[in-house]
Design an enzyme around this catalytic site. Structure first.
Site, PDB file in Angstrom:
ATOM      1  N   LYS A 199     112.996  74.895  93.738  1.00 22.01           N
ATOM      2  CA  LYS A 199     113.708  73.902  92.930  1.00 22.01           C
ATOM      3  C   LYS A 199     114.459  74.597  91.792  1.00 22.01           C
ATOM      4  O   LYS A 199     115.640  74.375  91.578  1.00 22.01           O
ATOM      5  CB  LYS A 199     112.694  72.892  92.388  1.00 22.01           C
ATOM      6  CG  LYS A 199     113.296  71.816  91.528  1.00 22.01           C
ATOM      7  CD  LYS A 199     112.255  70.767  91.160  1.00 22.01           C
ATOM      8  CE  LYS A 199     112.802  69.800  90.133  1.00 22.01           C
ATOM      9  NZ  LYS A 199     111.829  68.788  89.740  1.00 22.01           N
ATOM     10  N   GLU A 232     107.354  84.615  92.370  1.00 15.96           N
ATOM     11  CA  GLU A 232     106.856  84.906  93.718  1.00 15.96           C
ATOM     12  C   GLU A 232     107.954  84.749  94.760  1.00 15.96           C
ATOM     13  O   GLU A 232     108.153  85.597  95.628  1.00 15.96           O
ATOM     14  CB  GLU A 232     105.715  83.938  94.083  1.00 15.96           C
ATOM     15  CG  GLU A 232     104.431  84.107  93.311  1.00 15.96           C
ATOM     16  CD  GLU A 232     104.362  83.214  92.089  1.00 15.96           C
ATOM     17  OE1 GLU A 232     105.433  82.922  91.478  1.00 15.96           O
ATOM     18  OE2 GLU A 232     103.249  82.826  91.706  1.00 15.96           O
ATOM     19  N   GLY A 276     108.365  68.785  92.304  1.00 12.29           N
ATOM     20  CA  GLY A 276     108.044  69.814  93.302  1.00 12.29           C
ATOM     21  C   GLY A 276     107.074  69.328  94.365  1.00 12.29           C
ATOM     22  O   GLY A 276     107.322  69.432  95.571  1.00 12.29           O
ATOM     23  N   ARG A 277     105.953  68.758  93.934  1.00  9.02           N
ATOM     24  CA  ARG A 277     104.920  68.367  94.915  1.00  9.02           C
ATOM     25  C   ARG A 277     105.270  67.055  95.630  1.00  9.02           C
ATOM     26  O   ARG A 277     104.509  66.595  96.472  1.00  9.02           O
ATOM     27  CB  ARG A 277     103.548  68.289  94.240  1.00  9.02           C
ATOM     28  CG  ARG A 277     103.489  67.388  93.027  1.00  9.02           C
ATOM     29  CD  ARG A 277     102.204  67.631  92.241  1.00  9.02           C
ATOM     30  NE  ARG A 277     102.206  66.946  90.951  1.00  9.02           N
ATOM     31  CZ  ARG A 277     102.809  67.393  89.861  1.00  9.02           C
ATOM     32  NH1 ARG A 277     103.486  68.507  89.890  1.00  9.02           N
ATOM     33  NH2 ARG A 277     102.741  66.721  88.717  1.00  9.02           N
ATOM     34  N   GLU A 297      97.207  68.538  90.559  1.00  9.32           N
ATOM     35  CA  GLU A 297      98.307  68.897  89.663  1.00  9.32           C
ATOM     36  C   GLU A 297      98.849  67.633  88.979  1.00  9.32           C
ATOM     37  O   GLU A 297      99.301  67.683  87.845  1.00  9.32           O
ATOM     38  CB  GLU A 297      99.407  69.603  90.450  1.00  9.32           C
ATOM     39  CG  GLU A 297     100.306  70.476  89.600  1.00  9.32           C
ATOM     40  CD  GLU A 297     101.163  71.410  90.429  1.00  9.32           C
ATOM     41  OE1 GLU A 297     100.677  72.484  90.804  1.00  9.32           O
ATOM     42  OE2 GLU A 297     102.309  71.052  90.722  1.00  9.32           O
ATOM     43  N   HIS A 357      79.181  71.569 109.854  1.00 11.71           N
ATOM     44  CA  HIS A 357      78.301  72.728 110.020  1.00 11.71           C
ATOM     45  C   HIS A 357      78.325  73.605 108.784  1.00 11.71           C
ATOM     46  O   HIS A 357      77.926  74.764 108.839  1.00 11.71           O
ATOM     47  CB  HIS A 357      78.719  73.522 111.266  1.00 11.71           C
ATOM     48  CG  HIS A 357      78.649  72.697 112.508  1.00 11.71           C
ATOM     49  ND1 HIS A 357      77.563  72.715 113.359  1.00 11.71           N
ATOM     50  CD2 HIS A 357      79.504  71.770 113.010  1.00 11.71           C
ATOM     51  CE1 HIS A 357      77.773  71.855 114.345  1.00 11.71           C
ATOM     52  NE2 HIS A 357      78.934  71.261 114.151  1.00 11.71           N
ATOM     53  N   LYS A 364     103.152  80.836  85.006  1.00 13.43           N
ATOM     54  CA  LYS A 364     104.436  81.504  85.222  1.00 13.43           C
ATOM     55  C   LYS A 364     104.756  82.429  84.037  1.00 13.43           C
ATOM     56  O   LYS A 364     105.212  83.542  84.205  1.00 13.43           O
ATOM     57  CB  LYS A 364     105.560  80.475  85.441  1.00 13.43           C
ATOM     58  CG  LYS A 364     105.452  79.723  86.793  1.00 13.43           C
ATOM     59  CD  LYS A 364     106.658  78.806  87.080  1.00 13.43           C
ATOM     60  CE  LYS A 364     106.490  78.047  88.398  1.00 13.43           C
ATOM     61  NZ  LYS A 364     107.614  77.239  88.822  1.00 13.43           N
TER      62      LYS A 364
END
Ligand code: G6Q
Length: 549
Positions: free
Chosen positions: A206, A212, A267-268, A353, A384, A512
């Site tokens: 965005k 990264e 973003g999410r 978030e 399990h 960041k």
């Protein structure tokens, strides 16, 4: 929001909670043969069974009163109509517009955003079509076989989860890969599996400033140029998805190969925007549009259904009931569907978030407990592993089970086994197993009284442990769209009741900033001195290790 009414609604629920000391779900099911009908909802083939929750009609009445007191309907309209409800970033929150019908007019800051939405969808359609029809070629004239999405957080988790979930709909001959981590291993391992002549990198960011993503994109470009030896190849192998045109151009990506979106898409919440380009490439635009339609179905339901019959509202209120009145710290999402393996990770970001906040919308410390810790794994694997704690541990962990009635990959009776397991789990959590039942079982196995006495406490299950089940015909793009939007709106409703801003993420921004400050210290020869003793110690010890052969 009228404070006295809200306080009274919280108070009434606290008092009601005390009555639950005497109640057990096993008895409530026995007393009310219609409990399932009473506490379940349907939207098309999607069923939400919430009858195995620690609720009575009175509980629901009081929870709905809380929603009313928090003026939920007003908040919902503010979101759908494009008001700047993301106060700290002064932005509208309009992921719902990305899946709205074309003829809608939606004004944000004096501009109808819908023509922009349709324009970018059209651009995505034209581009994916070129790739699929093999008219878009790599620098040596070969068609694209591998899509590598480079992005992180909201620019990764949604597309990665959806591509995996809808694998049965993938275009033949195309693979999708996702590189997010700055750990060079992530990119390295993906690059081992792809060919520079037939790979398309989708750089999804965005802001186009995320460390990264930019590092991985630069390394991918270097890898491509090592093979192509001609800068013009970048235009054939790199496209960008961003709101930041200048940064895209600076990076060296042709602006014609850029797919825009807007600051009113968080973003999410962005998989519905051009951030979904990898989805459209991998599955085809028609399936991407189906995903959007599914989400729109849920938007319409959320906006129009009365609160008592509104799936996101009900899920949100149940979450609040456990979080704030039963001190539940966690919430488990348990998809009985291998294709949904990344759903818990995706929902972790969406929920934690958005609602991992400690101040109210006007900046005061919250007085109630906010978002839960969300976790999960596909069933039956989780059975399990960590289900033991959910059945017999000392913590209350409300669960959501998700399952399709039919599998995309039937083998023998394996899907029936999966179904049997998911239904058995929610039943066992609800019913439990009494001491008398355990004793009878052990007696039937021929155990002596002494051993029965010793073993019984370990084999008793308290039951009364809540769960929802979401059951649908098949995991189609449309159903997945409905499910994701269901959780988005659930999280929003909770944020309204907790009076927090679900749409900012200052915690992410802190990470960041901090990493940027330490990076030069790792690279230089001088020992780090400017931090606390632990951080200095870690940096310097690590530098020592790196100097060793
Ligand atoms: C999501 C967050 C965060 C964001 C990433 C990537 O809501 O804001 O996860 O998506 O930090 O940001 P960019 O898309 O700007 O690279």
């Amino acid at each position: 929001m009228k404070r006295p009414e809200l306080d009274a609604a919280w108070q009434a629920l606290h008092s009601h909670r005390k009555e639950w000391r005497k109640l057990h779900l096993r008895d409530l099911f026995r007393q009310d043969k219609r409990r399932f009908e009473r506490f379940s909802l349907r939207l098309n083939d999607l069923l939400l069974d919430y009858s195995k929750n620690l609720i009575t009609a009175e509980t629901m009445k009081l929870l709905l009163r809380l929603a009313r007191a928090a003026e939920l309907e007003k908040a919902r309209e503010a979101m759908f109509s494009g008001r700047h409800i993301n106060l700290t970033e002064d932005r509208a929150v309009l992921h719902t517009a990305l899946r709205a019908p074309a003829d809608l007019n939606l004004m944000v800051d004096g501009r109808n955003v819908m023509p922009d939405v349709r324009r970018v969808l059209k651009q995505m359609g034209q581009f994916t079509d070129k790739v699929h029809k093999r008219r878009w070629k790599g620098h040596t004239g070969k068609p694209i076989r591998d899509i590598v999405n480079i992005g992180i957080g909201g620019s990764d988790l949604g597309p990665a989860m959806v591509c995996q979930a809808l694998t049965p709909y993938a275009r033949p001959g195309l693979n999708a890969h996702f590189v997010s981590n700055v750990d060079p291993t992530h990119l390295t391992e993906v690059l081992k599996r792809v060919n520079p002549e037939t790979t398309l990198f989708v750089v999804a960011s965005k802001t186009f400033t995320t460390q990264e993503t930019l590092a991985n994109a630069a390394a991918a470009r270097a890898w491509l140029l090592q093979n192509a030896k001609d800068g013009r190849a970048v235009a054939r192998h790199f496209v960008a998805v961003s709101t930041n045109r200048d940064a895209v151009v600076n990076f060296g990506i042709d602006p014609d190969n850029m797919f825009e979106f807007w600051d009113w898409v968080g973003g999410r919440y962005s998989l519905w925007s051009s951030i979904g380009l990898s989805i459209a490439l991998y599955l085809g635009m028609e399936h991407f549009e189906e995903l959007l339609s599914g989400a729109h179905d849920m938007d319409v339901h959320f906006r129009s259904a009365p609160a008592a019959a509104n799936m996101p509202v009900i899920l949100a209120l149940l979450g609040i009931w456990y979080n704030d009145f039963w001190d539940a710290q966690a919430h488990a999402v348990l998809p009985y569907d291998q294709y949904l393996a990344r759903l818990p990770a995706y929902l972790q970001q969406l929920d934690m978030e958005s609602n991992g906040k400690g101040v109210t919308r006007d900046g005061k410390r919250v007085k109630v407990s906010t978002g839960p810790i969300l976790f999960g794994e596909p069933g039956t694997n989780g059975q399990h592993a960590f289900y033991q704690l959910i059945h017999q541990g000392t913590k209350l962990v409300p669960c959501d089970f998700l399952v399709a009635a039919e599998s995309h990959n039937p083998i023998d009776d394996q899907h029936e086994m999966l179904l049997a397991n998911v239904f058995a789990q929610s039943e066992a959590l609800m019913r439990g197993k009494t001491a008398a039942e355990v004793r009878a079982e052990l007696k039937a196995q021929g155990l002596k009284k002494k051993d029965i006495d010793r073993l019984t406490p370990h084999r008793v299950f308290p039951g009364n442990r809540p769960s929802n089940t979401l059951l649908y015909h098949r995991l189609t793009p449309r159903n997945l769209g409905r499910l994701i939007a269901l959780y988005e709106h659930k999280v929003f409703v909770q944020s309204v009741i907790w009076d927090i801003n679900a749409f900012d993420q200052w915690g992410v921004e802190l990470g960041k900033q901090l990493a940027r400050a330490i990076l030069p210290e790792i690279k230089t020869g001088k020992p780090a001195r400017g931090h606390d003793a632990s951080t200095n110690g870690l940096i310097n010890y690590c530098k020592g290790l790196r100097e060793e052969p």
